[in-house]
Design a protein around this motif. Structure first.
Motif, PDB file in Angstrom:
ATOM      1  N   MET A 200      14.996  -1.901  -5.996  1.00  8.81           N
ATOM      2  CA  MET A 200      14.653  -0.491  -6.193  1.00  8.81           C
ATOM      3  C   MET A 200      13.542  -0.265  -7.220  1.00  8.81           C
ATOM      4  O   MET A 200      12.628   0.525  -6.964  1.00  8.81           O
ATOM      5  N   PRO A 201      13.560  -0.907  -8.391  1.00  7.54           N
ATOM      6  CA  PRO A 201      12.489  -0.649  -9.357  1.00  7.54           C
ATOM      7  C   PRO A 201      11.091  -0.998  -8.847  1.00  7.54           C
ATOM      8  O   PRO A 201      10.096  -0.481  -9.358  1.00  7.54           O
ATOM      9  N   PHE A 202      11.011  -1.890  -7.843  1.00  9.88           N
ATOM     10  CA  PHE A 202       9.713  -2.313  -7.338  1.00  9.88           C
ATOM     11  C   PHE A 202       9.184  -1.416  -6.214  1.00  9.88           C
ATOM     12  O   PHE A 202       8.058  -1.618  -5.737  1.00  9.88           O
ATOM     13  N   MET A 203       9.971  -0.417  -5.786  1.00 11.82           N
ATOM     14  CA  MET A 203       9.587   0.404  -4.642  1.00 11.82           C
ATOM     15  C   MET A 203       8.242   1.105  -4.852  1.00 11.82           C
ATOM     16  O   MET A 203       7.474   1.296  -3.906  1.00 11.82           O
ATOM     17  N   SER A 204       7.956   1.510  -6.087  1.00 10.72           N
ATOM     18  CA  SER A 204       6.706   2.226  -6.351  1.00 10.72           C
ATOM     19  C   SER A 204       5.482   1.384  -6.003  1.00 10.72           C
ATOM     20  O   SER A 204       4.433   1.927  -5.631  1.00 10.72           O
ATOM     21  N   PHE A 205       5.596   0.073  -6.114  1.00  7.31           N
ATOM     22  CA  PHE A 205       4.447  -0.791  -5.844  1.00  7.31           C
ATOM     23  C   PHE A 205       4.105  -0.847  -4.355  1.00  7.31           C
ATOM     24  O   PHE A 205       2.992  -1.257  -3.995  1.00  7.31           O
ATOM     25  N   PHE A 206       5.032  -0.424  -3.478  1.00  3.11           N
ATOM     26  CA  PHE A 206       4.737  -0.408  -2.052  1.00  3.11           C
ATOM     27  C   PHE A 206       3.659   0.623  -1.718  1.00  3.11           C
ATOM     28  O   PHE A 206       3.058   0.578  -0.641  1.00  3.11           O
ATOM     29  N   THR A 207       3.432   1.572  -2.645  1.00  5.60           N
ATOM     30  CA  THR A 207       2.366   2.548  -2.434  1.00  5.60           C
ATOM     31  C   THR A 207       1.018   1.864  -2.311  1.00  5.60           C
ATOM     32  O   THR A 207       0.113   2.358  -1.631  1.00  5.60           O
ATOM     33  N   LEU A 208       0.856   0.707  -2.947  1.00  2.97           N
ATOM     34  CA  LEU A 208      -0.391  -0.049  -2.835  1.00  2.97           C
ATOM     35  C   LEU A 208      -0.679  -0.419  -1.385  1.00  2.97           C
ATOM     36  O   LEU A 208      -1.830  -0.374  -0.940  1.00  2.97           O
ATOM     37  N   VAL A 209       0.366  -0.788  -0.644  1.00  2.78           N
ATOM     38  CA  VAL A 209       0.206  -1.143   0.768  1.00  2.78           C
ATOM     39  C   VAL A 209      -0.212   0.087   1.565  1.00  2.78           C
ATOM     40  O   VAL A 209      -1.109   0.017   2.426  1.00  2.78           O
ATOM     41  N   THR A 210       0.415   1.227   1.283  1.00  9.43           N
ATOM     42  CA  THR A 210       0.073   2.464   1.988  1.00  9.43           C
ATOM     43  C   THR A 210      -1.394   2.812   1.788  1.00  9.43           C
ATOM     44  O   THR A 210      -2.116   3.122   2.746  1.00  9.43           O
ATOM     45  N   VAL A 211      -1.847   2.763   0.546  1.00 10.00           N
ATOM     46  CA  VAL A 211      -3.242   3.095   0.239  1.00 10.00           C
ATOM     47  C   VAL A 211      -4.198   2.144   0.959  1.00 10.00           C
ATOM     48  O   VAL A 211      -5.292   2.538   1.384  1.00 10.00           O
ATOM     49  N   ALA A 212      -3.794   0.903   1.138  1.00  9.08           N
ATOM     50  CA  ALA A 212      -4.663  -0.091   1.759  1.00  9.08           C
ATOM     51  C   ALA A 212      -4.803   0.099   3.265  1.00  9.08           C
ATOM     52  O   ALA A 212      -5.836  -0.281   3.837  1.00  9.08           O
ATOM     53  N   VAL A 213      -3.814   0.695   3.940  1.00  5.06           N
ATOM     54  CA  VAL A 213      -3.834   0.710   5.405  1.00  5.06           C
ATOM     55  C   VAL A 213      -4.119   2.076   6.022  1.00  5.06           C
ATOM     56  O   VAL A 213      -4.512   2.139   7.186  1.00  5.06           O
ATOM     57  N   VAL A 214      -3.910   3.159   5.287  1.00  2.00           N
ATOM     58  CA  VAL A 214      -4.133   4.487   5.876  1.00  2.00           C
ATOM     59  C   VAL A 214      -5.575   4.924   5.613  1.00  2.00           C
ATOM     60  O   VAL A 214      -6.263   4.359   4.759  1.00  2.00           O
ATOM     61  N   PRO A 215      -6.071   5.948   6.348  1.00  2.00           N
ATOM     62  CA  PRO A 215      -7.409   6.474   6.046  1.00  2.00           C
ATOM     63  C   PRO A 215      -7.493   6.940   4.590  1.00  2.00           C
ATOM     64  O   PRO A 215      -6.497   7.349   3.994  1.00  2.00           O
ATOM     65  N   LEU A 216      -8.693   6.888   4.027  1.00  5.00           N
ATOM     66  CA  LEU A 216      -8.878   7.209   2.617  1.00  5.00           C
ATOM     67  C   LEU A 216      -8.377   8.608   2.284  1.00  5.00           C
ATOM     68  O   LEU A 216      -7.831   8.833   1.194  1.00  5.00           O
ATOM     69  N   ALA A 217      -8.543   9.570   3.212  1.00  3.78           N
ATOM     70  CA  ALA A 217      -8.080  10.934   2.960  1.00  3.78           C
ATOM     71  C   ALA A 217      -6.571  10.957   2.731  1.00  3.78           C
ATOM     72  O   ALA A 217      -6.075  11.602   1.798  1.00  3.78           O
ATOM     73  N   ALA A 218      -5.828  10.257   3.599  1.00  2.00           N
ATOM     74  CA  ALA A 218      -4.378  10.188   3.436  1.00  2.00           C
ATOM     75  C   ALA A 218      -4.014   9.411   2.174  1.00  2.00           C
ATOM     76  O   ALA A 218      -3.035   9.728   1.492  1.00  2.00           O
ATOM     77  N   ALA A 219      -4.819   8.382   1.854  1.00  2.00           N
ATOM     78  CA  ALA A 219      -4.572   7.622   0.625  1.00  2.00           C
ATOM     79  C   ALA A 219      -4.721   8.512  -0.600  1.00  2.00           C
ATOM     80  O   ALA A 219      -3.952   8.408  -1.566  1.00  2.00           O
ATOM     81  N   LEU A 220      -5.706   9.414  -0.586  1.00  2.00           N
ATOM     82  CA  LEU A 220      -5.887  10.343  -1.702  1.00  2.00           C
ATOM     83  C   LEU A 220      -4.664  11.242  -1.858  1.00  2.00           C
ATOM     84  O   LEU A 220      -4.237  11.551  -2.981  1.00  2.00           O
ATOM     85  N   TYR A 221      -4.111  11.668  -0.723  1.00  2.44           N
ATOM     86  CA  TYR A 221      -2.896  12.486  -0.781  1.00  2.44           C
ATOM     87  C   TYR A 221      -1.763  11.687  -1.423  1.00  2.44           C
ATOM     88  O   TYR A 221      -1.050  12.187  -2.302  1.00  2.44           O
ATOM     89  N   VAL A 222      -1.592  10.445  -1.004  1.00  3.11           N
ATOM     90  CA  VAL A 222      -0.510   9.605  -1.523  1.00  3.11           C
ATOM     91  C   VAL A 222      -0.687   9.360  -3.025  1.00  3.11           C
ATOM     92  O   VAL A 222       0.251   9.488  -3.811  1.00  3.11           O
TER      93      VAL A 222
END
Length: 238
Positions: A200-222
């Motif tokens: 659970m404490p490491f869940m925040s780091f999964f956001t790095l994967v999201t930013v890497a794979v979605v369009p930059l606009a969606a990454a900015l939202y995240v």
């Protein structure tokens, strides 16, 4: 063009004198902040709910002792306790669920070359040198990690990593103060719960994967949303 696309374009037009070519990116950040501001009352309610649930833990522990061999009666008794104290076990989920439509709208908006039969002009906008409709893979193939677009992603990754590290530390401290000890059957811990608590404490780091794979606009939202969440939770759960 969709109403949502027009809203982003109108915000970009308002911000253009200040942010010039990056006005659309600034509009996405502003839009995200407005969404989070609208959801903030629910976040405050979720914080109150979490404090109330924490106060119920001693009574729930007593119920576990009374109904250790009767899991169905235990579940019913816990639900009745929550109803009696007017505490919802699911209140903390609402803020996150209400943000999902905005994320998927942005993902759809910047993943399609045309909207409503019209050319999607928003894909021509950039954040510095990185197209809002592009992904990290496009930046790598275009100029490499240290190319103009690659540097934009490195800055986003650095921000996300800093926020994730902050959330990791807070989660570890909160779990140390309020350990989760859900039992089943003969008072034994639910199988797999220990592993979940470690991850659970490491869940925040999964956001790095999201930013890497979605369009930059969606990454900015995240990125904007997770940064807001970190600051908001630090204030509400201090």
């Amino acid at each position: 063009m969709s109403v949502f696309a027009r809203l982003v374009e109108q915000l970009a037009d308002l911000l253009q004198p200040l942010f010039h070519a990056s006005a659309a990116a600034a509009a996405i950040v502003l839009f995200t902040a407005l969404v989070r501001l609208l959801v903030h009352p629910l976040s405050r309610a979720a914080a109150r709910g979490q404090r109330a649930r924490a106060e119920l833990q001693p009574r729930i522990a007593e119920l576990r002792k009374q109904h250790a061999k009767e899991p169905e009666r235990l579940q019913k008794a816990v639900l009745e306790l929550h109803a009696e104290e007017k505490v919802s076990p699911l209140s903390g989920c609402l803020p996150s669920l209400l943000q999902l439509p905005a994320f998927f709208l942005l993902y759809h908006l910047f993943s399609n070359t045309s909207i409503g039969g019209e050319t999607n002009g928003l894909l021509t906008h950039e954040l510095f040198a990185a197209p809002l409709g592009g992904r990290w893979a496009d930046a790598l193939s275009g100029g490499g990690i240290f190319g103009a677009a690659g540097l934009v992603y490195l800055a986003l990754f650095a921000l996300v990593a800093a926020v994730a590290a902050f959330n990791y530390r807070r989660t570890k401290l909160m779990m140390a103060k309020n350990p989760v000890t859900v039992t089943a059957g003969q008072g034994e811990q639910v199988p797999g719960l220990g592993a979940v608590n470690k991850v659970m404490p490491f869940m925040s780091f999964f956001t790095l994967v999201t930013v890497a794979v979605v369009p930059l606009a969606a990454a900015l939202y995240v990125v904007t949303s997770t940064t807001w969440s970190a600051v908001e939770r630090a204030a509400l759960y201090r």
